[in-house]
Design a protein around this motif. Sequence first.
Motif, PDB file in Angstrom:
ATOM      1  N   UNK A  35       0.818  -1.212   0.000  1.00 27.04           N
ATOM      2  CA  UNK A  35       0.000   0.000   0.000  1.00 27.04           C
ATOM      3  C   UNK A  35       0.852   1.262   0.000  1.00 27.04           C
ATOM      4  N   UNK A  36       2.141   1.101   0.345  1.00 30.25           N
ATOM      5  CA  UNK A  36       3.058   2.249   0.358  1.00 30.25           C
ATOM      6  C   UNK A  36       3.993   2.201  -0.841  1.00 30.25           C
ATOM      7  N   UNK A  37       3.681   1.373  -1.789  1.00 29.82           N
ATOM      8  CA  UNK A  37       4.471   1.321  -3.016  1.00 29.82           C
ATOM      9  C   UNK A  37       5.639   0.361  -2.969  1.00 29.82           C
ATOM     10  N   UNK A  38       5.700  -0.460  -1.948  1.00 31.64           N
ATOM     11  CA  UNK A  38       6.807  -1.401  -1.841  1.00 31.64           C
ATOM     12  C   UNK A  38       6.671  -2.551  -2.820  1.00 31.64           C
ATOM     13  N   UNK A  39       7.809  -3.025  -3.299  1.00 26.76           N
ATOM     14  CA  UNK A  39       7.778  -4.130  -4.253  1.00 26.76           C
ATOM     15  C   UNK A  39       8.595  -5.322  -3.778  1.00 26.76           C
ATOM     16  N   UNK A  40       9.654  -5.032  -3.050  1.00 31.71           N
ATOM     17  CA  UNK A  40      10.542  -6.119  -2.621  1.00 31.71           C
ATOM     18  C   UNK A  40       9.883  -6.982  -1.563  1.00 31.71           C
ATOM     19  N   UNK A  41       9.975  -8.261  -1.767  1.00 31.57           N
ATOM     20  CA  UNK A  41       9.446  -9.162  -0.746  1.00 31.57           C
ATOM     21  C   UNK A  41      10.559 -10.050  -0.222  1.00 31.57           C
ATOM     22  N   UNK A  42      10.329 -10.557   0.937  1.00 33.45           N
ATOM     23  CA  UNK A  42      11.282 -11.457   1.562  1.00 33.45           C
ATOM     24  C   UNK A  42      10.469 -12.590   2.175  1.00 33.45           C
ATOM     25  N   UNK A  43      10.979 -13.814   2.074  1.00 33.50           N
ATOM     26  CA  UNK A  43      10.236 -14.919   2.671  1.00 33.50           C
ATOM     27  C   UNK A  43      10.466 -14.989   4.166  1.00 33.50           C
ATOM     28  N   UNK A  44       9.374 -15.113   4.881  1.00 32.93           N
ATOM     29  CA  UNK A  44       9.424 -15.283   6.333  1.00 32.93           C
ATOM     30  C   UNK A  44       8.582 -16.500   6.680  1.00 32.93           C
TER      31      UNK A  44
END
Length: 115
Positions: free
Chosen positions: A46-55
């Motif tokens: 919702x804040x424009x983030x694209x990078x994801x990380x697996x948790x």
Amino acid sequence: MLGKIRQKMIASQPLPSSKERPAVCPLCDRPIPDSQKDAHHLIPKSKGGKRTEFLHRICHKQVHALFTETELAVEFNTAEALRTHPEMQKFIAWVKNKPNDFYEKTRKSIRLKSS
Ligand SMILES: [Zn+2]
Ligand SMILES: [Zn+2]
């Protein structure tokens, strides 16, 4: 007019073969079984983030139980930053003794409930 030359960022690291190497949770440092793999947006979508990380699923839930999207976007947008929070440290110390595929429903922190 000078055309801006967009330089492509060339990633020099070879891609790890994700099938052979199990993902490791950057929060608790334990391997993540496929059944517990959750992609977390370091900066909320919702804040424009694209990078994801697996948790781990449980670690992921914990992150969202503790922090608002604004806090995540502004202050806790790296795994390192998340780990420095005292409540996260408590959680990590607790979850480290659980099996890698441990999961239980995470309760919202009182702080977020009252806001
Ligand atoms: Zn998330
Ligand atoms: Zn984890």
